[in-house]
Design a protein around this motif. Structure first.
Motif: not given
Ligand SMILES: Nc1ncnc2c1ncn2[C@@H]1O[C@H](COP(=O)(O)OP(=O)(O)OP(=O)(O)O)[C@@H](O)[C@H]1O
Ligand SMILES: [Mg+2]
Length: 219
Positions: A6-24
């Motif tokens: 999950f990558v983009t240097q734009k902060g707050g775009s949703g990398k962590s949020t999507l990483c977590i919910s997609l992993a679940v």
């Protein structure tokens, strides 16, 4: 094993949020998964601290560790390794892109966000990696989304589902859950499941759901 970065240097775009919910969502679909966290901001570890449900395994790693960790995990029982990266360009980000079977680039449908992913895309092209844009935090319906979607579709791959801005995403992360666990019948959950189905089709890791997830450190 397939690695999703999950990558983009734009902060707050949703990398962590999507990483977590997609992993679940991937676990719910029967895949074995773990998450590698490369961001010192530690959104995923913080999420794990609030989690009372079992799994997935999470390990914090830095740029010096990723190549060796990924090499070990290639032979592991994990179907998917999710890699969350920081919102700034770094050597770790490049290594995470290099490790990826698919780079997922979340992007809000705003002019600033649509401009900001260009350096990320340049790195992805340079390393000849497959990638997909995910339009995140979109309004339910708007011309702006359609324009952004048209633009991104020209550049590369765009899934057939956008992730609408919904409070379920914020509530789920705060409670240590994925959106599909927080509100399984909600629209946010439905969108994330559809996005996961699309990613799974693109990457096609064999499902090893019957196997026990091993600790990521031991893999
Ligand atoms: N689809 C969504 N609907 C509502 N809120 C969202 C959605 N996606 C992300 N958010 C919220 O947006 C904020 C930023 O999301 P997140 O932390 O996932 O971004 P990030 O790309 O990981 O940021 P950073 O680059 O700082 O690591 C968080 O408060 C999160 O709850
Ligand atoms: Mg983050």
């Amino acid at each position: 094993m397939k690695a999703l970065t999950f990558v983009t240097q734009k902060g707050g775009s949703g990398k962590s949020t999507l990483c977590i919910s997609l992993a679940v969502a991937a676990r719910e679909a029967g895949h074995t998964v773990c998450i590698l966290e490369m961001d010192r901001q530690a959104t995923v570890s913080d999420w794990l601290d609030h989690r009372t449900v079992d799994g997935p395994e999470v390990a914090q790693i830095d740029a010096t560790q990723i190549d060796a960790v990924i090499e070990r995990l290639r032979e592991s029982a994990y179907d998917y390794v999710f890699i969350d990266t920081p919102g700034v360009d770094s050597t770790g980000t490049l290594s995470a892109i290099r490790a990826a079977d698919l780079c997922i680039i979340p992007c809000r449908p705003t002019p600033a966000d649509l401009r900001a992913f260009k350096p990320t895309l340049a790195a992805v092209y340079r390393l000849e990696k497959r990638f997909a844009f995910v339009l995140n935090q979109t309004p339910p319906r708007s011309y702006r989304v359609r324009d952004a979607a048209d633009g991104l579709a020209v550049l590369g791959v765009l899934p057939d589902v956008n992730i609408v801005a919904r409070t379920d995403h914020q509530d789920a992360i705060g409670l240590g859950l994925g959106v599909t666990e927080l509100n399984p019948k909600g629209q946010a959950a439905d969108e994330v499941r559809r996005l996961w189905a699309w990613i799974a089709r693109r990457t096609q890791a064999p499902r090893q759901g019957q196997r026990t997830e091993r600790h990521v450190q031991a893999a």
